[in-house]
Design a protein around this motif. Sequence first.
Motif, PDB file in Angstrom:
ATOM      1  N   TYR A 161       0.842  -1.193   0.000  1.00  0.00           N
ATOM      2  CA  TYR A 161       0.000   0.000   0.000  1.00  0.00           C
ATOM      3  C   TYR A 161       0.881   1.248   0.000  1.00  0.00           C
ATOM      4  N   THR A 162       0.588   2.169  -0.894  1.00  0.00           N
ATOM      5  CA  THR A 162       1.306   3.436  -0.998  1.00  0.00           C
ATOM      6  C   THR A 162       0.313   4.580  -0.884  1.00  0.00           C
ATOM      7  N   THR A 163       0.688   5.634  -0.168  1.00  0.00           N
ATOM      8  CA  THR A 163      -0.210   6.776   0.002  1.00  0.00           C
ATOM      9  C   THR A 163       0.345   8.036  -0.649  1.00  0.00           C
ATOM     10  N   LEU A 164      -0.568   8.925  -0.994  1.00  0.00           N
ATOM     11  CA  LEU A 164      -0.237  10.284  -1.406  1.00  0.00           C
ATOM     12  C   LEU A 164      -0.050  11.080  -0.125  1.00  0.00           C
ATOM     13  N   GLY A 165       1.181  11.474   0.177  1.00  0.00           N
ATOM     14  CA  GLY A 165       1.462  12.075   1.467  1.00  0.00           C
ATOM     15  C   GLY A 165       1.650  10.985   2.502  1.00  0.00           C
ATOM     16  N   ALA A 166       1.932  11.383   3.731  1.00  0.00           N
ATOM     17  CA  ALA A 166       2.229  10.405   4.777  1.00  0.00           C
ATOM     18  C   ALA A 166       1.464  10.714   6.059  1.00  0.00           C
ATOM     19  N   GLY A 167       1.177   9.668   6.807  1.00  0.00           N
ATOM     20  CA  GLY A 167       0.548   9.828   8.113  1.00  0.00           C
ATOM     21  C   GLY A 167      -0.763  10.576   8.057  1.00  0.00           C
ATOM     22  N   ASP A 168      -0.934  11.535   8.988  1.00  0.00           N
ATOM     23  CA  ASP A 168      -2.179  12.300   9.056  1.00  0.00           C
ATOM     24  C   ASP A 168      -2.371  13.204   7.845  1.00  0.00           C
ATOM     25  N   ASN A 169      -1.311  13.437   7.074  1.00  0.00           N
ATOM     26  CA  ASN A 169      -1.418  14.296   5.891  1.00  0.00           C
ATOM     27  C   ASN A 169      -1.711  13.510   4.609  1.00  0.00           C
ATOM     28  N   ALA A 170      -1.856  12.202   4.710  1.00  0.00           N
ATOM     29  CA  ALA A 170      -2.148  11.387   3.526  1.00  0.00           C
ATOM     30  C   ALA A 170      -3.537  11.727   2.992  1.00  0.00           C
ATOM     31  N   LYS A 171      -3.658  11.761   1.663  1.00  0.00           N
ATOM     32  CA  LYS A 171      -4.906  12.167   1.025  1.00  0.00           C
ATOM     33  C   LYS A 171      -5.571  11.053   0.223  1.00  0.00           C
ATOM     34  N   ALA A 172      -4.799  10.047  -0.198  1.00  0.00           N
ATOM     35  CA  ALA A 172      -5.329   8.970  -1.030  1.00  0.00           C
ATOM     36  C   ALA A 172      -4.368   7.799  -0.964  1.00  0.00           C
ATOM     37  N   GLY A 173      -4.809   6.638  -1.455  1.00  0.00           N
ATOM     38  CA  GLY A 173      -3.969   5.464  -1.386  1.00  0.00           C
ATOM     39  C   GLY A 173      -4.060   4.602  -2.622  1.00  0.00           C
ATOM     40  N   ILE A 174      -3.001   3.819  -2.849  1.00  0.00           N
ATOM     41  CA  ILE A 174      -2.967   2.819  -3.917  1.00  0.00           C
ATOM     42  C   ILE A 174      -2.679   1.473  -3.273  1.00  0.00           C
ATOM     43  N   MET A 175      -3.558   0.499  -3.505  1.00  0.00           N
ATOM     44  CA  MET A 175      -3.400  -0.829  -2.931  1.00  0.00           C
ATOM     45  C   MET A 175      -3.128  -1.846  -4.035  1.00  0.00           C
ATOM     46  N   ASP A 176      -2.207  -2.750  -3.776  1.00  0.00           N
ATOM     47  CA  ASP A 176      -1.965  -3.849  -4.697  1.00  0.00           C
ATOM     48  C   ASP A 176      -3.156  -4.800  -4.615  1.00  0.00           C
ATOM     49  N   ALA A 177      -3.970  -4.800  -5.679  1.00  0.00           N
ATOM     50  CA  ALA A 177      -5.197  -5.604  -5.675  1.00  0.00           C
ATOM     51  C   ALA A 177      -5.124  -6.777  -6.633  1.00  0.00           C
ATOM     52  N   ALA A 178      -3.912  -7.158  -7.025  1.00  0.00           N
ATOM     53  CA  ALA A 178      -3.758  -8.258  -7.981  1.00  0.00           C
ATOM     54  C   ALA A 178      -4.385  -9.547  -7.466  1.00  0.00           C
ATOM     55  N   GLY A 179      -4.311  -9.772  -6.162  1.00  0.00           N
ATOM     56  CA  GLY A 179      -4.888 -10.977  -5.590  1.00  0.00           C
ATOM     57  C   GLY A 179      -6.249 -10.766  -4.966  1.00  0.00           C
ATOM     58  N   VAL A 180      -6.805  -9.566  -5.158  1.00  0.00           N
ATOM     59  CA  VAL A 180      -8.088  -9.217  -4.539  1.00  0.00           C
ATOM     60  C   VAL A 180      -9.206  -9.171  -5.567  1.00  0.00           C
ATOM     61  N   LEU A 181      -8.964  -8.506  -6.684  1.00  0.00           N
ATOM     62  CA  LEU A 181      -9.982  -8.362  -7.720  1.00  0.00           C
ATOM     63  C   LEU A 181      -9.992  -9.586  -8.632  1.00  0.00           C
ATOM     64  N   SER A 182     -11.160 -10.027  -8.988  1.00  0.00           N
ATOM     65  CA  SER A 182     -11.285 -11.170  -9.897  1.00  0.00           C
ATOM     66  C   SER A 182     -10.892 -10.766 -11.315  1.00  0.00           C
ATOM     67  N   ASP A 183     -10.707 -11.761 -12.170  1.00  0.00           N
ATOM     68  CA  ASP A 183     -10.221 -11.506 -13.525  1.00  0.00           C
ATOM     69  C   ASP A 183     -11.123 -10.535 -14.292  1.00  0.00           C
ATOM     70  N   GLU A 184     -12.426 -10.639 -14.080  1.00  0.00           N
ATOM     71  CA  GLU A 184     -13.358  -9.815 -14.858  1.00  0.00           C
ATOM     72  C   GLU A 184     -13.548  -8.406 -14.298  1.00  0.00           C
ATOM     73  N   VAL A 185     -13.002  -8.146 -13.118  1.00  0.00           N
ATOM     74  CA  VAL A 185     -13.147  -6.823 -12.499  1.00  0.00           C
ATOM     75  C   VAL A 185     -11.876  -6.015 -12.743  1.00  0.00           C
TER      76      VAL A 185
END
Length: 245
Positions: A161-185
């Motif tokens: 997981y990577t965030t835009l900004g850090a800690g309390d100043n973070a505004k958004a995030g990117i999560m590795d969803a390769a193993g979370v989302l199904s093939d069709e999503v």
Amino acid sequence: MTSDTEKAKEFYNVLFGWTYEAGDEETYGGYITASKDGKLVAGIMQKQADMGAMPDLWSTYLRTDDIKATTEAAAANGGQVYMEPMDVPEQGSMAMYGDSSGASIGAWQFGQMKGFEVAAEPGSPAWHELLAKDYDSAVSFYQKVFGWDTNVMSDTPEFRYTTLGAGDNAKAGIMDAAGVLSDEVPSMWSVYFAVENTDATVEQALALGATVMHAAEETPFGRLATLIDPTGAVFKIIQDTGQSA
């Protein structure tokens, strides 16, 4: 983007206390701004017939000071330009892209419209999150195209997981969803709205015709649930329970 603006307006009015103002049909296509206690928090737009099978959905728009340069950067860094920059009279300029992971993301250059005016308070946006099937590419895309100053929050095989900004100043995030989302999503952005009580909000949403996609659960960031509104748009709600990551 909704197939039924009146149904959506009624749902979010009762659930979040939103009030609305509709723009001129000819100039703004009937775009509806939503406010909470007099402050802008979101927008609602009628889905057009030529959009075919596209589902009702919430979209995230990121601010840019030079939308033409951002559009060029999106195309040069593995993205697709779905909609070239378009001036919205007096309000600003917008564009839509597919990022390098395949998720749709909007860009907005300020005119009179400055975006949402309150965040992380009940009834307002609390968090924006990209579920990316191509995580490394997505992080690089937002660094290069939107100039994100990123922070790696977690880099374990189970949770990247990577965030835009850090800690309390973070505004958004990117999560590795390769193993979370199904093939069709596809990769996708999701929007979290803050609430005072997640369980009570879920109960109220169900009574208003929503369905539960993921039941309420405790997380390190608050009590979280995923809902589908009565027209089919997915959104998340989160209650600040005083915990921290």
